[in-house]
Motif scaffolding. Sequence first.
Motif, PDB file in Angstrom:
ATOM      1  N   MET A 187      47.997  28.685  44.458  1.00 39.94           N
ATOM      2  CA  MET A 187      48.011  30.136  44.485  1.00 39.94           C
ATOM      3  C   MET A 187      47.717  30.687  43.102  1.00 39.94           C
ATOM      4  N   ALA A 188      46.651  31.429  42.972  1.00 38.92           N
ATOM      5  CA  ALA A 188      46.328  32.050  41.691  1.00 38.92           C
ATOM      6  C   ALA A 188      45.796  33.425  42.017  1.00 38.92           C
ATOM      7  N   VAL A 189      46.715  34.365  42.158  1.00 41.30           N
ATOM      8  CA  VAL A 189      46.363  35.702  42.602  1.00 41.30           C
ATOM      9  C   VAL A 189      46.400  36.654  41.429  1.00 41.30           C
ATOM     10  N   SER A 190      45.378  37.457  41.309  1.00 43.11           N
ATOM     11  CA  SER A 190      45.374  38.505  40.303  1.00 43.11           C
ATOM     12  C   SER A 190      45.101  39.825  40.988  1.00 43.11           C
ATOM     13  N   LYS A 191      45.608  40.877  40.407  1.00 40.71           N
ATOM     14  CA  LYS A 191      45.384  42.221  40.912  1.00 40.71           C
ATOM     15  C   LYS A 191      44.900  43.087  39.773  1.00 40.71           C
ATOM     16  N   GLN A 192      43.884  43.855  40.041  1.00 34.69           N
ATOM     17  CA  GLN A 192      43.318  44.730  39.027  1.00 34.69           C
ATOM     18  C   GLN A 192      43.142  46.106  39.618  1.00 34.69           C
ATOM     19  N   LEU A 193      43.851  47.068  39.073  1.00 32.97           N
ATOM     20  CA  LEU A 193      43.678  48.443  39.494  1.00 32.97           C
ATOM     21  C   LEU A 193      42.307  48.912  39.053  1.00 32.97           C
ATOM     22  N   MET A 194      41.583  49.563  39.975  1.00 31.32           N
ATOM     23  CA  MET A 194      40.211  49.925  39.648  1.00 31.32           C
ATOM     24  C   MET A 194      40.120  51.191  38.805  1.00 31.32           C
ATOM     25  N   ASP A 195      41.253  51.840  38.601  1.00 31.78           N
ATOM     26  CA  ASP A 195      41.299  52.965  37.658  1.00 31.78           C
ATOM     27  C   ASP A 195      40.331  54.073  38.044  1.00 31.78           C
ATOM     28  N   LEU A 196      40.269  54.340  39.330  1.00 32.83           N
ATOM     29  CA  LEU A 196      39.440  55.418  39.839  1.00 32.83           C
ATOM     30  C   LEU A 196      40.351  56.488  40.413  1.00 32.83           C
ATOM     31  N   LEU A 197      39.758  57.601  40.835  1.00 33.91           N
ATOM     32  CA  LEU A 197      40.564  58.647  41.439  1.00 33.91           C
ATOM     33  C   LEU A 197      41.284  58.140  42.677  1.00 33.91           C
ATOM     34  N   SER A 249      42.692  30.583  47.835  1.00 38.43           N
ATOM     35  CA  SER A 249      43.300  31.055  49.081  1.00 38.43           C
ATOM     36  C   SER A 249      43.450  29.885  50.045  1.00 38.43           C
ATOM     37  N   ASP A 250      44.662  29.730  50.564  1.00 38.40           N
ATOM     38  CA  ASP A 250      44.919  28.580  51.429  1.00 38.40           C
ATOM     39  C   ASP A 250      45.919  28.969  52.502  1.00 38.40           C
ATOM     40  N   ALA A 251      46.531  27.972  53.126  1.00 41.82           N
ATOM     41  CA  ALA A 251      47.422  28.216  54.255  1.00 41.82           C
ATOM     42  C   ALA A 251      48.773  28.792  53.836  1.00 41.82           C
ATOM     43  N   THR A 252      49.038  28.850  52.567  1.00 45.62           N
ATOM     44  CA  THR A 252      50.248  29.531  52.080  1.00 45.62           C
ATOM     45  C   THR A 252      49.895  31.000  51.925  1.00 45.62           C
ATOM     46  N   ALA A 253      50.493  31.817  52.743  1.00 48.20           N
ATOM     47  CA  ALA A 253      50.097  33.222  52.768  1.00 48.20           C
ATOM     48  C   ALA A 253      50.422  33.918  51.457  1.00 48.20           C
ATOM     49  N   GLU A 254      49.540  34.808  51.086  1.00 46.53           N
ATOM     50  CA  GLU A 254      49.835  35.753  50.012  1.00 46.53           C
ATOM     51  C   GLU A 254      50.432  36.978  50.701  1.00 46.53           C
ATOM     52  N   ASN A 255      51.698  37.179  50.456  1.00 39.43           N
ATOM     53  CA  ASN A 255      52.432  38.180  51.240  1.00 39.43           C
ATOM     54  C   ASN A 255      52.471  39.541  50.561  1.00 39.43           C
ATOM     55  N   PRO A 278      41.910  24.612  53.394  1.00 35.78           N
ATOM     56  CA  PRO A 278      40.548  24.136  53.130  1.00 35.78           C
ATOM     57  C   PRO A 278      40.603  23.002  52.111  1.00 35.78           C
ATOM     58  N   THR A 279      39.641  22.104  52.178  1.00 34.57           N
ATOM     59  CA  THR A 279      39.650  20.953  51.275  1.00 34.57           C
ATOM     60  C   THR A 279      39.559  21.379  49.812  1.00 34.57           C
ATOM     61  N   ASN A 280      38.640  22.287  49.540  1.00 32.57           N
ATOM     62  CA  ASN A 280      38.450  22.784  48.183  1.00 32.57           C
ATOM     63  C   ASN A 280      38.745  24.275  48.116  1.00 32.57           C
ATOM     64  N   ASP A 281      38.838  24.776  46.905  1.00 29.51           N
ATOM     65  CA  ASP A 281      39.250  26.169  46.706  1.00 29.51           C
ATOM     66  C   ASP A 281      38.330  27.150  47.416  1.00 29.51           C
ATOM     67  N   VAL A 282      38.957  28.102  48.052  1.00 30.99           N
ATOM     68  CA  VAL A 282      38.272  29.251  48.613  1.00 30.99           C
ATOM     69  C   VAL A 282      38.723  30.468  47.818  1.00 30.99           C
ATOM     70  N   VAL A 283      37.766  31.236  47.334  1.00 33.92           N
ATOM     71  CA  VAL A 283      38.112  32.433  46.566  1.00 33.92           C
ATOM     72  C   VAL A 283      38.035  33.639  47.499  1.00 33.92           C
ATOM     73  N   ALA A 284      39.156  34.279  47.696  1.00 34.06           N
ATOM     74  CA  ALA A 284      39.231  35.452  48.565  1.00 34.06           C
ATOM     75  C   ALA A 284      39.477  36.687  47.714  1.00 34.06           C
ATOM     76  N   THR A 285      38.650  37.703  47.931  1.00 30.60           N
ATOM     77  CA  THR A 285      38.774  38.952  47.192  1.00 30.60           C
ATOM     78  C   THR A 285      38.863  40.092  48.189  1.00 30.60           C
ATOM     79  N   LEU A 286      39.878  40.916  48.047  1.00 31.99           N
ATOM     80  CA  LEU A 286      40.049  42.076  48.905  1.00 31.99           C
ATOM     81  C   LEU A 286      40.105  43.329  48.033  1.00 31.99           C
ATOM     82  N   ILE A 287      39.508  44.394  48.511  1.00 31.19           N
ATOM     83  CA  ILE A 287      39.685  45.703  47.889  1.00 31.19           C
ATOM     84  C   ILE A 287      40.583  46.508  48.808  1.00 31.19           C
ATOM     85  N   VAL A 288      41.715  46.894  48.263  1.00 28.81           N
ATOM     86  CA  VAL A 288      42.779  47.513  49.055  1.00 28.81           C
ATOM     87  C   VAL A 288      43.184  48.828  48.389  1.00 28.81           C
ATOM     88  N   GLU A 289      43.507  49.784  49.223  1.00 29.70           N
ATOM     89  CA  GLU A 289      43.977  51.085  48.708  1.00 29.70           C
ATOM     90  C   GLU A 289      45.433  51.257  49.041  1.00 29.70           C
TER      91      GLU A 289
END
Lengths: 121, 122
Positions: free
Chosen positions: B1-11, B22-28, B111-122
Motif C-alpha cells: 500500500m503506497a497511497v498519496s493524496k494531492q489536493l488539486m488546489d482549484l475552486l 493497488s491490491d486486494a487490501t482495500a484502501e478505505n 495482481p502479480t505485479n503492481d497496479v497503479v490506481a489513480t482516482l480524482i475525487v471531490e
Amino acid sequence: MAITIVPLGLTGALRVLVDTDCDATAELNVNDGAATVITIEIDNTLNGAISYFKAWNNANPVVGTTAPDLILRVNASVTRTFVFPAGLSFVTALSYACVTAAGTAGTTNPVSNVTVRIVLS
Amino acid sequence: MAVSKQLMDLLASLTVVRDTDSDATAENDVNTGAGIVHMLRVDNSANLNPSYLKIYDALAPTVGTTAPDFVIPVSGGVIVQMAIMQGGVNLTTGVSFATVTTAGTAGVTNPTNDVVATLIVE
C-alpha cells in the motif's frame, strides 16, 4: 428490449447502440463478437433509485450469476456518460444488462426504463 | 500500500488519490466520507493478466464479499482511463477501492505485479 444499432458513417466502423429499456434480461453479443467500447451513456432519470449497468466479456452470461467484467453505477434521477478515451476492449463478446443491485448478484429490473447508448466498434 | 493524496488546489475541492500498488487490501474511505468520483486511471502495464479495479460506496468493505459499485476491467499490459461526465457519481457513504484478479464481487487475489490506481475525487 428495444435496441437499435446505427453506423456512424465514419472511417473506423464506429456504431451507436441504443437500448431504450435496459433491464435484467441481458442483451447478448451485441457486436457479433469482439467489441471496443468508447462511451456508455446511462439515462436513469426515470428511476428514483440507483441502477447498475453490467457488461460481460461473454456471449451468453447468466445475469445474477456470471461475474460481470464491467459495472457502472448511476444514481437516481440522473444521466451519466462514461468515457474511455483509449477504448475498453471486450475480446470475446459484449453482453450487458441493467439491474438494481451492485456486484455480481441481482436480477431485478429497474422500476422504470433505463436508456443506454453505447458508442462502440 | 503506497497511497498519496494531492489536493488539486482549484475552486472545486478535487483530490487526486494515487495508489502505486493497488491490491486486494482495500484502501478505505479515501475521501473521509462521501465523495464524487470523476475520473480514474488504472495502469496494469506491469501485469500479463487482467486486473479489476473495484470501487465501493462503503467505509470498510470486505473485498471479495461486499458488492462493488464499480468494476473496471483492465487487460494485461494496458492502461484504462475513464471519465464520468455530467458531474461524476456521488458515493454517499465513502469511497473505498481495491484491485484484484477476478471480475464481479468475488476475488481476493492480488495482481502479480503492481497496479497503479489513480482516482480524482471531490
